[in-house]
Write an enzyme that holds these catalytic residues in place. Structure first.
Site, PDB file in Angstrom:
ATOM      1  N   GLU A  56       0.790  -1.224   0.000  1.00 23.79           N
ATOM      2  CA  GLU A  56       0.000   0.000   0.000  1.00 23.79           C
ATOM      3  C   GLU A  56       0.827   1.281   0.000  1.00 23.79           C
ATOM      4  O   GLU A  56       0.442   2.279  -0.618  1.00 23.79           O
ATOM      5  CB  GLU A  56      -0.928   0.020   1.230  1.00 23.79           C
ATOM      6  CG  GLU A  56      -2.070  -0.971   1.175  1.00 23.79           C
ATOM      7  CD  GLU A  56      -3.139  -0.548   0.180  1.00 23.79           C
ATOM      8  OE1 GLU A  56      -3.049   0.574  -0.361  1.00 23.79           O
ATOM      9  OE2 GLU A  56      -4.059  -1.336  -0.066  1.00 23.79           O
TER      10      GLU A  56
ATOM     11  N   SER B 287     -31.983 -30.124  48.807  1.00 28.12           N
ATOM     12  CA  SER B 287     -31.152 -30.785  49.834  1.00 28.12           C
ATOM     13  C   SER B 287     -29.690 -30.370  49.792  1.00 28.12           C
ATOM     14  O   SER B 287     -28.864 -30.978  50.481  1.00 28.12           O
ATOM     15  CB  SER B 287     -31.243 -32.306  49.661  1.00 28.12           C
ATOM     16  OG  SER B 287     -32.561 -32.770  49.864  1.00 28.12           O
TER      17      SER B 287
END
Length: 698
Positions: free
Chosen positions: A87, A347
C-alpha cells in the site's frame, strides 16, 4: 524510454511537485481554520474480555458496524510488512503525501486518459475514511492530500496506521483488521498465516467484490497479487507464493464472539460509556460450559433451561457463569439469567448440617441415626421416595440425602447455627415471606437462594483453609463473606469430602474423583447439583424459568450428569483433594465411644441426666483463643491443660474429632497438639451431652 514518454513523465513530475508544494502550503495555512476530522474512539465497538484479555463478547457500534481497534504491538509482523509493501512502501518516511507515488499515478493518468492507480498513501486513505467523498475526481484527491498532511501534523505514524487498520472496510459491516480476522478466520490477527495476511491486505481495496465468503476466486487472486509483489521486493521467498497458490481457499463468515452474554449485557449497562470491560472469567471454561448447557437443554426438553457456575476457591474468581442454555434461544427463555435467580436449593444445604454435628461432637460418620417417621413440634418431614430406612449410619444418611436424619441433627445444632454458617460464608438467601427467622425447613431447602450463592457456600469445602472467599466475576458486586474464619473445622470438612466423594457417579457418567451433592426442590421445580475437587467448585441448576413444575425432574437424574460433564469439559484438570488434617480418620462404629455409636436427641440425653445437673462446659481454653505453647528439647509441644466444669463423669475427650484414649473421671485433661494451626477440642459426658471449643495453636 521514448522522447514522448519521457516528456510525459517530466510533465507529470513538474505538476506533482507544484501540487504537493501547494498542498503543503495550503494545509499549513488553513490548518487552524479548517482542521481535519479526527478519529473518534466513541465509534468503536464495545469489548468484554476474560481474565487474560481474550474476547468474550463484542457489541456492534451505533451504526451497526463491527469496529475493533488493533494492538500494533501484537499484530502479526508479516501482515504489517505485506501491508506497507503493497500500500505505501515509504509510509514511515513521508509526511502524508508520497511525491514519487503521485508522479507515477499522474503519469499513468496522462498516458491512459484515466486514473489507473491513485498513488494514495495510508494517511490519505485514512483521510478518505474519516471524510468520505463519493467521487474520485482531481479535487477530491487534492483534498485528501491536504487532509493527510494535516493528520500527519496531529497523529504519530503508529496512530495513523492503527486507525487505518481500525476503519478500513473489509466487506459487509466489518471494519478493521481485527473484526475481519475474527469474522473470516475465527482468530485474532496476531496469529495469521501468510495466505490469510495477504487476503486481509488486499481486501480493503475492493471490499465487496473481493469478499472471501462470497467471491472466493476474486479474493484468492487478489491475495496472490499481494504475495507476488512481496516476492518481487524480496520480502518473501518466491517459493512461498507457489506454496500458497496450491493451498485450498475456503472462507466462511463466522459470528463474532458472544460468550457470557448475560454478564456482558450487565457490564455495558453499568458503564455505557466504557469501550472495554474486563472480567475474571476464563474464555475457555465459559465457552466449553456454554456448550455443555446447550447440549443438556436439547436432551432434557423444550422449556427447560440450564445454568452453570464454576469458581476457583483459591482466589474467589468465577471462571464461568452460564445463565441459560443460550442467550438468543427463545424456546428456553435464554434471555433470563438463571444463575442469579432465587430458587429453593432443595437438599444441597444438608452437608453443612452434618458438618455442624461433627464439630459439636454429636456424631461421627459411622454413628447410627434413626430414619423413622418423626414429629418435630408439628413439622413432619418425609423422605423424597416416601420410604424410611430405619437405623442408618450418618455416612449413609447423607449419601442417600435422607430428610428425617438431617432434621434430627438440625434440631440438635439449631437452625440459627446453620443460618450463621450460610451468612458467614457469604451466601445470600431469603426466608419465606411468612417467616421472620430460620426454621427447621431451612435444612430441606425452605429458603430462596441463587446458584452463584450456592457455589459461594461450597467454596468453603473446596478451599484449603476452609475460609470463605468473596466470589467475583469482575462485573457484578462480589459476594462478601460475613466472617474471615473457617465456619467448619478442618476435620468436619474432611469428613464431608470423604463422604460425598464416595458417592458413585450418576448413570452414564465417568467417575472423576470429585465430591458432590444433589438437590430437588419441592414440586419438581428445580434440580441442583454442586460438586468440588481440591480447588474448583461447579454448580448446576436445571428447571423452567417460569418456576413451573417438571414431573420427574431430580437433581440426581438431571443435574448430576451435567455436573460431571461440566467438570470433564471445563478445560481444567481435576485438582486432587489435600491429605486429611491431624485427627481426621475413618473409625468403624466399634471403635467409637459408646455414647457416639448411636445419635440421641437432646431430650433423650436430658432424660439420662439427673435433674438439676449442670451441663458440661470447657472453662479453659475459651473458644477462639490463640494458644502459644512451648516445646520440649525434642521439638514436641508441651501439653495444654484443658479444664472442664459441670457434666457427669466419666468424660470422653476428642481432639479434632478423634477420641483420645479411654473415658476418664478427672475434669482436667492434658492434650499434646500434633502441630500448629486450627484445632477443635470436644468432650462428651456420661449422659451423652457434648461441648467443644475451637482454638489456634501457635
Amino acid at each position: 524510454m521514448t522522447v514522448a514518454k519521457k516528456h510525459r513523465w517530466l510533465l507529470a513530475a513538474g505538476i506533482v511537485v507544484l501540487l504537493c508544494g501547494g498542498m503543503v502550503l495550503s494545509a499549513v495555512l488553513v490548518d487552524r481554520a479548517y482542521p481535519p476530522p479526527l478519529p473518534d474512539a466513541r465509534s468503536l465497538s464495545v469489548e468484554v474480555t476474560d481474565r487474560d484479555g481474550a474476547l468474550l463478547r463484542v457489541f456492534a457500534n451505533r451504526q451497526g458496524r463491527w469496529r475493533l481497534r488493533p494492538d500494533l504491538e501484537t499484530l502479526d509482523a508479516e501482515f504489517t510488512s505485506l501491508l506497507i509493501a503493497y500500500e505505501d512502501k515509504r509510509f514511515w518516511s513521508h509526511h502524508g503525501v508520497d511525491p514519487l507515488a503521485m508522479v507515477r499515478a499522474f503519469a499513468q493518468m496522462v498516458a491512459n486518459g484515466r486514473i489507473v492507480s491513485g498513488g494514495s498513501t495510508i494517511t490519505m486513505q485514512l483521510a478518505r475514511l474519516l471524510e468520505p467523498r463519493p467521487s474520485r475526481s482531481l479535487g477530491a484527491k487534492l483534498r485528501q492530500m491536504a487532509r493527510a498532511i494535516q493528520l500527519e501534523r496531529r497523529l504519530s505514524k503508529d496512530e495513523i496506521l492503527a486507525w487505518y487498520l481500525t476503519l478500513a472496510p473489509y466487506g459487509g459491516n466489518l471494519e478493521g483488521v481485527r473484526a475481519a480476522s475474527l469474522a473470516y478466520f475465527g482468530k485474532e490477527p496476531v496469529s495469521l498465516n501468510l495466505q490469510q495476511a495477504a487476503m486481509l491486505v488486499a481486501l480493503p481495496q475492493s471490499p465487496e467484490s473481493r469478499r472471501p465468503d462470497r467471491h472466493a476466486q476474486a479474493a484468492r487472486s487478489a491475495s496472490l497479487r499481494v504475495l507476488e509483489r512481496a516476492a518481487m521486493k524480496g520480502l518473501i521467498d518466491r517459493g512461498e507464493v507457489t506454496r500458497v497458490s496450491g493451498l485450498e481457499f475456503s472462507v466462511r463468515r463466522r459470528p463474532l464472539p458472544a460468550f457470557a452474554a448475560h454478564l456482558a449485557e450487565r457490564a455495558r449497562a453499568a458503564a455505557p460509556h466504557r469501550l472495554s470491560h474486563s472480567t475474571r472469567l476464563s474464555r475457555t471454561a465459559q465457552r466449553n460450559l456454554e456448550v455443555v448447557a446447550a447440549d443438556a437443554a436439547r436432551r432434557l426438553g423444550r422449556r427447560l433451561s440450564v445454568a452453570i457456575v464454576m469458581a476457583d476457591s483459591r482466589d474467589g474468581s468465577i471462571l464461568a457463569q452460564v445463565g441459560s442454555a443460550g442467550y438468543f434461544n427463545g424456546r428456553h427463555a435464554g434471555w433470563i439469567d438463571m444463575s442469579r435467580a432465587s430458587r429453593s436449593p432443595g437438599s444441597t444445604l444438608k452437608p453443612f448440617i452434618y458438618g455442624l454435628a461433627f464439630d459439636e461432637g454429636l456424631v461421627m460418620p459411622e454413628t447410627l441415626i434413626a430414619d423413622r417417621p418423626a414429629n418435630f413440634s408439628g413439622y413432619r418431614p418425609r423422605n423424597f421416595d416416601m420410604q424410611f430406612q430405619g437405623d442408618v449410619s450418618i455416612r449413609r444418611a447423607l449419601q442417600m440425602s435422607l430428610n428425617v436424619p438431617a432434621v434430627r441433627l438440625l434440631v440438635a445444632v439449631g437452625p440459627a447455627r446453620l443460618s450463621a454458617i450460610l451468612r458467614g460464608s457469604g451466601m445470600r438467601y431469603a426466608l419465606p415471606a411468612s417467616a421472620d427467622r430460620p426454621g427447621l425447613s431451612i435444612g430441606l431447602g425452605g429458603i430462596g437462594t441463587r446458584l452463584v450463592d450456592l457455589v459461594q457456600l461450597y467454596t468453603v469445602l473446596a478451599a484449603s483453609d476452609g475460609r470463605p472467599k468473596a466470589l467475583s466475576n469482575g462485573i457484578d458486586p462480589a459476594s462478601v463473606p460475613g466472617s474471615a474464619n473457617a465456619p467448619l473445622s478442618g476435620v468436619a470438612r474432611w469428613h464431608l469430602r470423604d463422604i460425598l466423594s464416595d458417592l458413585p457417579a450418576p448413570a452414564g457418567s465417568q467417575q472423576l474423583g470429585i465430591a458432590y451433592k444433589t438437590g430437588t426442590s419441592y414440586g419438581y421445580r428445580d434440580a441442583w447439583s454442586v460438586g468440588f475437587d481440591g480447588r474448583f467448585v461447579v454448580g448446576v441448576w436445571i428447571g423452567r424459568p417460569d418456576n413451573s413444575a417438571v414431573p420427574g425432574l431430580t437433581g440426581l437424574n438431571a443435574a448430576a450428569p451435567v455436573l460431571f460433564e461440566a467438570f470433564a469439559r471445563s478445560g481444567y484438570d481435576i485438582a486432587p483433594f489435600r491429605p486429611p488434617p491431624a485427627g481426621a480418620v475413618r473409625l468403624a462404629r466399634s471403635a467409637l465411644p459408646e455414647s457416639m455409636r448411636r445419635f440421641r436427641s437432646f431430650e433423650e440425653r436430658l432424660q439420662q441426666a439427673p435433674s438439676g445437673e449442670a451441663a458440661p462446659q470447657i472453662a479453659y481454653p475459651p473458644s477462639g483463643a490463640h494458644v502459644a505453647l512451648s516445646r520440649s528439647t525434642d521439638g514436641r509441644y508441651r501439653p495444654l491443660i484443658v479444664k472442664l466444669q459441670g457434666g457427669r463423669p466419666p468424660f470422653r475427650w476428642l481432639a479434632n474429632g478423634r477420641p483420645a484414649g479411654h473415658a476418664v473421671r478427672r475434669r482436667d485433661w492434658q492434650w499434646v497438639p500434633d502441630g500448629p494451626g486450627d484445632a477443635r477440642i470436644s468432650v462428651i459426658d456420661a449422659a451423652g451431652r457434648s461441648v467443644g471449643v475451637e482454638i489456634v495453636v501457635e
